[in-house]
Design an enzyme around this catalytic site. Structure first.
Site, PDB file in Angstrom:
ATOM      1  N   ASP A  69      50.641  35.301  33.937  1.00 31.14           N
ATOM      2  CA  ASP A  69      51.231  35.490  35.312  1.00 31.14           C
ATOM      3  C   ASP A  69      52.011  34.578  35.620  1.00 31.14           C
ATOM      4  O   ASP A  69      51.930  33.713  36.682  1.00 31.14           O
ATOM      5  CB  ASP A  69      49.904  35.876  36.143  1.00 31.14           C
ATOM      6  N   HIS A 210      37.373  38.718  38.094  1.00 31.51           N
ATOM      7  CA  HIS A 210      37.621  39.950  36.869  1.00 31.51           C
ATOM      8  C   HIS A 210      36.333  39.797  35.895  1.00 31.51           C
ATOM      9  O   HIS A 210      36.499  40.796  35.379  1.00 31.51           O
ATOM     10  CB  HIS A 210      39.077  39.470  36.132  1.00 31.51           C
TER      11      HIS A 210
END
Length: 318
Positions: A69, A210
């Protein structure tokens, strides 16, 4: 910057390129690892970068790892996207950070032009940058195995209208994932390195937003256990975590605090032992010698949150 030399591996390592990374004269190495950072300096990215520079100088680091990311929210548009310089070149300006950066792709990178981040043109713009899907970095005392984890996650393939993913060079999923696993297993089985470190964007163990990534728990974790991997390093959850496996020597290190954090989500994981959960920005350092490993977690102000040491040659599972 120390020179690196690309060694194209044998045909059995089709998905893996191999890079040789020099280390210090005393046979030690040190590095920083950070993830989930590329926001043009906002959300404390610049503050984290400043402290990385300070710690990097103190430790005389050899290189930096980015766990994915790299550019928000949707990766890069193309190789000439100014976000590359605005989020990378112009942010990590400290002298100590002018070393090789080894990067993997994250799920947000796949939402843009993922191929652009892999293009050698970016290395002409900033020679520090080296991003590939899956590859190895070899040193005299440690080997680092970088794995492209985004294609493993099934949900990214199911709703193409919700989020576009750049699957060029990846689809079909099953064939690609099978090939990555096959090549990783061959690389791990041949490795005689003192330390083995695997890097991917997605979590294997996490107590934050997550949580565990089911596909990696099922497909990747058994291989890491079988071949004696010491550390698994990841991002994805925007926090800092250290979780120790209860049935193997693996330490799970989340370093996803490069910019936007403070999600306020904590879901205790009963599978393994939680040693640190910090719901904020920061990064980690790793120092290795032939006998010792030291991991340190730093917050946005460069203050030490947690440290961990292991001496090779003694461990309940060795």
């Amino acid at each position: 910057m120390a020179a690196i030399f690309s060694l194209v591996a044998a045909s059995s390592f089709a998905e893996f390129h191999w890079f040789e990374q020099p280390i210090k004269m005393d046979a030690s190495l040190s590095l920083l690892a950070v993830g989930d950072w590329g926001r043009k300096g906002t959300f404390n990215q610049s503050r984290v970068a400043e402290q990385m520079g300070r710690i990097g100088e103190e430790l005389d680091i050899d290189f930096v790892i980015s766990v994915g990311d790299n550019f928000y929210d949707t990766g890069l548009v193309d190789v000439y996207d100014k976000s590359f310089e605005q989020s990378f070149t112009n942010i990590y300006t400290a002298k100590s950070l002018q070393k090789q950066w080894y990067a993997v792709l994250g799920n947000h990178d796949y939402r843009g032009n993922a191929v652009a981040q892999l293009d050698p043109i970016l290395r002409e713009i900033d020679k520090r940058w080296l991003c590939m899907r899956s590859f190895m970095v070899h040193t005299d005392i440690a080997e680092f195995f970088f794995i492209d984890t985004t294609p493993f996650v099934k949900k990214y393939w199911k709703h193409p209208k919700k989020n576009h993913y750049d699957w060029r060079g990846v689809a079909p999923r099953k064939k690609y994932v099978s090939k990555v696993l096959k090549d990783l297993e061959m690389a791990l089985s041949k490795s005689t390195s003192i330390w083995k470190v695997v890097i991917g964007h997605h979590t294997i163990r996490s107590v934050s937003e997550h949580g565990d990534t089911e596909e990696l728990v099922d497909l990747l974790l058994p291989m890491l256990q079988e071949y004696g991997v010491d550390l698994y390093m990841n991002g994805h959850d925007h926090c800092l975590e250290h979780i120790s496996s209860d049935d193997s020597p693996i330490e799970f290190l989340t370093t996803g605090g490069g910019s936007k954090a403070w999600r306020g989500i904590y879901n205790p994981n009963k599978v393994d032992t939680l040693r640190l959960f910090y719901d904020g920005q920061g990064f980690i350092s790793l120092q290795l010698t032939k006998t010792d490993a030291k991991v340190v977690f730093y917050d946005v102000n460069g203050c030490i949150l947690h440290s961990w040491n292991r001496t090779k040659g003694w461990h309940p599972y060795i």
